[in-house]
Design a protein around this motif. Structure first.
Motif, PDB file in Angstrom:
ATOM      1  N   GLU A 146     -13.359  -2.906  20.389  1.00  0.00           N
ATOM      2  CA  GLU A 146     -12.556  -3.104  21.594  1.00  0.00           C
ATOM      3  C   GLU A 146     -13.254  -4.080  22.527  1.00  0.00           C
ATOM      4  O   GLU A 146     -14.463  -4.024  22.718  1.00  0.00           O
ATOM      5  N   SER A 147     -12.466  -5.027  23.063  1.00  0.00           N
ATOM      6  CA  SER A 147     -12.949  -6.052  23.994  1.00  0.00           C
ATOM      7  C   SER A 147     -14.048  -6.893  23.332  1.00  0.00           C
ATOM      8  O   SER A 147     -13.792  -7.522  22.311  1.00  0.00           O
ATOM      9  N   TRP A 188      -8.957  -4.571  19.265  1.00  0.00           N
ATOM     10  CA  TRP A 188      -8.307  -4.245  20.523  1.00  0.00           C
ATOM     11  C   TRP A 188      -8.724  -5.269  21.576  1.00  0.00           C
ATOM     12  O   TRP A 188      -9.902  -5.356  21.926  1.00  0.00           O
ATOM     13  N   TYR A 189      -7.762  -6.044  22.054  1.00  0.00           N
ATOM     14  CA  TYR A 189      -7.888  -6.989  23.173  1.00  0.00           C
ATOM     15  C   TYR A 189      -9.204  -7.785  23.157  1.00  0.00           C
ATOM     16  O   TYR A 189      -9.880  -7.950  24.173  1.00  0.00           O
ATOM     17  N   HIS A 251      -3.045  -5.456  22.053  1.00  0.00           N
ATOM     18  CA  HIS A 251      -3.425  -6.127  23.295  1.00  0.00           C
ATOM     19  C   HIS A 251      -2.405  -5.817  24.377  1.00  0.00           C
ATOM     20  O   HIS A 251      -1.198  -5.880  24.138  1.00  0.00           O
ATOM     21  N   ASP A 255      -3.055  -8.123  30.496  1.00  0.00           N
ATOM     22  CA  ASP A 255      -4.524  -8.121  30.534  1.00  0.00           C
ATOM     23  C   ASP A 255      -5.015  -9.234  31.463  1.00  0.00           C
ATOM     24  O   ASP A 255      -4.773 -10.414  31.222  1.00  0.00           O
ATOM     25  N   TYR A 260      -3.429 -11.865  26.999  1.00  0.00           N
ATOM     26  CA  TYR A 260      -2.697 -11.496  25.783  1.00  0.00           C
ATOM     27  C   TYR A 260      -2.587 -12.676  24.830  1.00  0.00           C
ATOM     28  O   TYR A 260      -2.574 -12.503  23.596  1.00  0.00           O
ATOM     29  N   SER A 263      -4.849 -12.911  21.629  1.00  0.00           N
ATOM     30  CA  SER A 263      -4.450 -12.281  20.367  1.00  0.00           C
ATOM     31  C   SER A 263      -3.306 -13.034  19.708  1.00  0.00           C
ATOM     32  O   SER A 263      -3.210 -13.093  18.477  1.00  0.00           O
ATOM     33  N   HIS A 287      -6.443  -4.736  30.838  1.00  0.00           N
ATOM     34  CA  HIS A 287      -7.591  -4.570  29.951  1.00  0.00           C
ATOM     35  C   HIS A 287      -7.909  -3.089  29.793  1.00  0.00           C
ATOM     36  O   HIS A 287      -7.678  -2.293  30.700  1.00  0.00           O
TER      37      HIS A 287
END
Length: 312
Positions: A146-147, A188-189, A251, A255, A260, A263, A287
């Motif tokens: 994630e992130s 994830w994002y 995503h 954010d 976004y 992605s 986020h």
């Protein structure tokens, strides 16, 4: 009276840059937990640690390597983002018949990129080396981040020794004679194209807290080196061939930290290259999925994707 000296200790010197797993802790739920294992060491740095959680099973199970976020500047393998309860994430993975491997890695002010990717790959190689000890099927390993961890997960899925420039990104940390490839990626994002973010205004830091620019801190070097360094550190650079694992990109459409569109760019590149990719937007979420009414379906969909592609 004569006294003999003790016999020489039989040991390897210098010691290998990793340690064999300690015995697991068995809980009432049947899950075996290997905690705080040293998967890589480098003189002058803290040891890189990972935890392994293996559900009760009669045969070896697939594994998911979880890579935490934190702007490459902070974060801890033991804690998902605050919007995702630990019990939800861990429980969903284990109930699906998957082992969960949670890893730490060097932060960007300890060492700039590609140290973080070197560590992620070293962790995957370590899991393969000791797969029999863990009860893990070394041929069925996926990665989920994630992130900042999503960025590293994408790179782990796309970069290998046969990819142009990939050998330098493979690293030689820890176990160096195992494969670091993975069968599936959940991102994830995560950042996919760093160059467009270097001049992006960031949300203000909390009062009284100084926060470095995470993108330039990751890349290091001089301003003149940033364009090339950002290219090398961008997952989209390597989304050029069909021989990539399946990707799930999740995503938030609102954010404010990692747009976004990051992605979208990676999804388009993977699709053009003939890869299997699914982009799952979370409408209105910022986020770490802030603003999403319920993260449970997001976790469920991510675990189902991994279980399907890893054969759980």
């Amino acid at each position: 009276m004569t006294q003999s000296l003790p016999a020489a200790v039989d040991m390897e010197w210098p010691p290998p840059p990793f340690l064999a797993p300690a015995p697991p802790l068995a809980g009432h739920d049947g899950v075996r937990r290997f905690e705080g294992l040293t998967y890589a060491t480098t003189p002058g740095y803290r040891p890189r640690l990972l935890d392994v959680h293996v559900p009760a099973a009669e045969s070896a199970v697939p594994a998911v390597v979880w890579i935490h976020g934190g702007g490459w500047l902070e974060g801890d393998r033991r804690y998902p983002p605050p919007t995702v309860p630990v019990d939800l994430l861990h429980g969903a993975v284990l109930r699906a018949g998957l082992a969960l491997v949670c890893i730490d890695y060097r932060h960007s002010l300890e060492a700039p990129f590609p140290a973080q990717l070197h560590d992620a790959k070293a962790a995957i190689r370590y899991v393969r080396r000791y797969a029999d000890t863990f009860g893990i099927d070394q041929d069925r390993i996926g990665v989920w981040g994630e992130s900042a961890g999503g960025h590293l997960a994408a790179l782990a899925g796309l970069v290998g020794p046969d990819v142009p420039g990939g050998r330098e990104l493979e690293g030689a940390e820890g176990v160096d004679d195992e494969d670091s490839g993975v069968m599936a990626v959940v991102d994830w994002y995560g950042v996919s194209e760093l160059g467009s973010l270097l001049s992006r205004a960031l949300p203000p830091a909390p009062p009284g807290k100084e926060y470095p620019n995470p993108f330039t801190a990751l890349l290091g070097g001089t301003p003149g080196q940033l364009p090339e360094r950002s290219r090398v550190a961008s997952p989209v650079t390597y989304a050029t061939g069909a021989a990539t694992p399946p990707f799930l990109l999740v995503h938030g459409t609102a954010d404010s930290l990692v747009p976004y569109s990051q992605s979208e760019v990676l999804a388009e590149a993977l699709h053009r290259a003939g890869g299997e990719v699914t982009l799952l937007p979370v409408d209105g979420a910022d986020h770490i999925f802030l603003g999403a009414p319920d993260v449970t379906p997001i976790v469920t969909e991510s675990v189902a994707f991994l279980a399907r592609h890893l054969g759980a």
